[in-house]
Design an enzyme around this catalytic site. Structure first.
Site, PDB file in Angstrom:
ATOM      1  N   ASN A  55     -44.491  19.128  81.245  1.00 26.39           N
ATOM      2  CA  ASN A  55     -45.355  20.207  81.745  1.00 26.39           C
ATOM      3  C   ASN A  55     -46.087  20.867  80.582  1.00 26.39           C
ATOM      4  O   ASN A  55     -45.535  21.029  79.487  1.00 26.39           O
ATOM      5  CB  ASN A  55     -44.574  21.233  82.568  1.00 26.39           C
ATOM      6  CG  ASN A  55     -43.404  21.862  81.841  1.00 26.39           C
ATOM      7  OD1 ASN A  55     -42.797  21.248  80.977  1.00 26.39           O
ATOM      8  ND2 ASN A  55     -43.082  23.087  82.187  1.00 26.39           N
ATOM      9  N   GLU A  68     -44.881  15.879  86.332  1.00 29.57           N
ATOM     10  CA  GLU A  68     -45.057  14.684  87.187  1.00 29.57           C
ATOM     11  C   GLU A  68     -46.515  14.236  87.191  1.00 29.57           C
ATOM     12  O   GLU A  68     -46.809  13.040  87.156  1.00 29.57           O
ATOM     13  CB  GLU A  68     -44.650  14.973  88.631  1.00 29.57           C
ATOM     14  CG  GLU A  68     -43.220  15.400  88.802  1.00 29.57           C
ATOM     15  CD  GLU A  68     -43.052  16.905  88.742  1.00 29.57           C
ATOM     16  OE1 GLU A  68     -43.556  17.544  87.797  1.00 29.57           O
ATOM     17  OE2 GLU A  68     -42.410  17.439  89.648  1.00 29.57           O
ATOM     18  N   CYS A 107     -47.767  17.920  93.272  1.00 29.62           N
ATOM     19  CA  CYS A 107     -47.391  16.643  92.643  1.00 29.62           C
ATOM     20  C   CYS A 107     -47.076  15.589  93.691  1.00 29.62           C
ATOM     21  O   CYS A 107     -47.402  14.413  93.510  1.00 29.62           O
ATOM     22  CB  CYS A 107     -46.216  16.850  91.694  1.00 29.62           C
ATOM     23  SG  CYS A 107     -46.700  17.761  90.223  1.00 29.62           S
TER      24      CYS A 107
HETATM   25  N1  THU Z   1     -43.316  22.440  86.963  1.00 26.06           N
HETATM   26  C1  THU Z   1     -43.345  21.079  86.792  1.00 26.06           C
HETATM   27  O1  THU Z   1     -43.630  20.587  85.691  1.00 26.06           O
HETATM   28  N2  THU Z   1     -43.072  20.298  87.863  1.00 26.06           N
HETATM   29  C2  THU Z   1     -42.733  20.762  89.107  1.00 26.06           C
HETATM   30  O2  THU Z   1     -42.589  19.979  90.027  1.00 26.06           O
HETATM   31  C3  THU Z   1     -42.573  22.196  89.320  1.00 26.06           C
HETATM   32  C4  THU Z   1     -43.029  23.078  88.219  1.00 26.06           C
HETATM   33  C5  THU Z   1     -43.622  23.295  85.795  1.00 26.06           C
HETATM   34  C6  THU Z   1     -44.919  24.021  85.872  1.00 26.06           C
HETATM   35  C7  THU Z   1     -44.658  25.218  84.977  1.00 26.06           C
HETATM   36  O3  THU Z   1     -44.917  24.869  83.636  1.00 26.06           O
HETATM   37  C8  THU Z   1     -43.171  25.472  85.114  1.00 26.06           C
HETATM   38  O4  THU Z   1     -42.626  24.290  85.694  1.00 26.06           O
HETATM   39  C9  THU Z   1     -42.819  26.658  86.006  1.00 26.06           C
HETATM   40  O5  THU Z   1     -43.465  26.600  87.220  1.00 26.06           O
END
Ligand code: THU
Length: 148
Positions: A55, A68, A107
């Site tokens: 992320n 993702e 996602c």
């Molecule tokens: N996040 C993801 O990377 N994938 C997910 O499916 C849910 C949320 C990240 C986005 C953000 O950087 C952090 O988690 C908090 O929402």
């Protein structure tokens, strides 16, 4: 290859990839580190590829992107779209917290652009896992057929 077989044979490699991407998480605002890895089979060579993402947050919060989607975009950017040459076998997700964190709705939509169904293996901090199938957690898909 069935998901049980994949996990049995590749668990150490999967963990290593997930930890690598998790360490690269850019999440100074949420401090919520997520990593995701796609396992892709090359149908010609029968070799598997692991390609992932983390992320990436932004000070303009809404521009943040999930792990993702970065993994999916990384695969597509590398010519590893799911087609007759390459088969997306599984998507792995890792968040080092005690809960099992499933992929967000946005996602799920992005993954569904490329595969009808795929096992999504979600790992928690202890590397315990839960398996979700995209077809179960994302029904009534908006897809390209509506745009004809
Ligand atoms: N996040 C993801 O990377 N994938 C997910 O499916 C849910 C949320 C990240 C986005 C953000 O950087 C952090 O988690 C908090 O929402």
């Amino acid at each position: 290859m069935k998901i049980d077989e994949i996990l049995e044979k590749y668990i150490e490699k999967i963990k290593q990839e997930l930890i690598f991407y998790n360490n690269n998480s850019y999440s100074p605002y949420s401090k919520f580190k997520v990593s995701s890895v796609l396992m892709i089979l090359n149908n010609k060579s029968n070799l598997v590829n692991f390609i992932g993402g983390t992320n990436i947050e932004n000070s303009s919060y809404g521009l943040t992107i999930c792990a993702e989607r970065v993994a999916v975009f990384n695969a597509v950017s590398n010519g590893l779209i799911n087609n007759y040459n390459n088969k997306w076998l599984s998507l792995f997700l890792y968040v080092p917290v005690k809960e099992f964190v499933p992929p967000c709705g946005a996602c799920r939509q992005v993954i569904s652009e490329f595969v009808k169904d795929i096992p999504i293996v979600v790992f928690n901090k202890e590397f315990e896992f839960k398996i979700y199938y995209l077809s179960e957690i994302f029904k009534e898909v908006f897809g390209p057929s509506f745009l004809k």
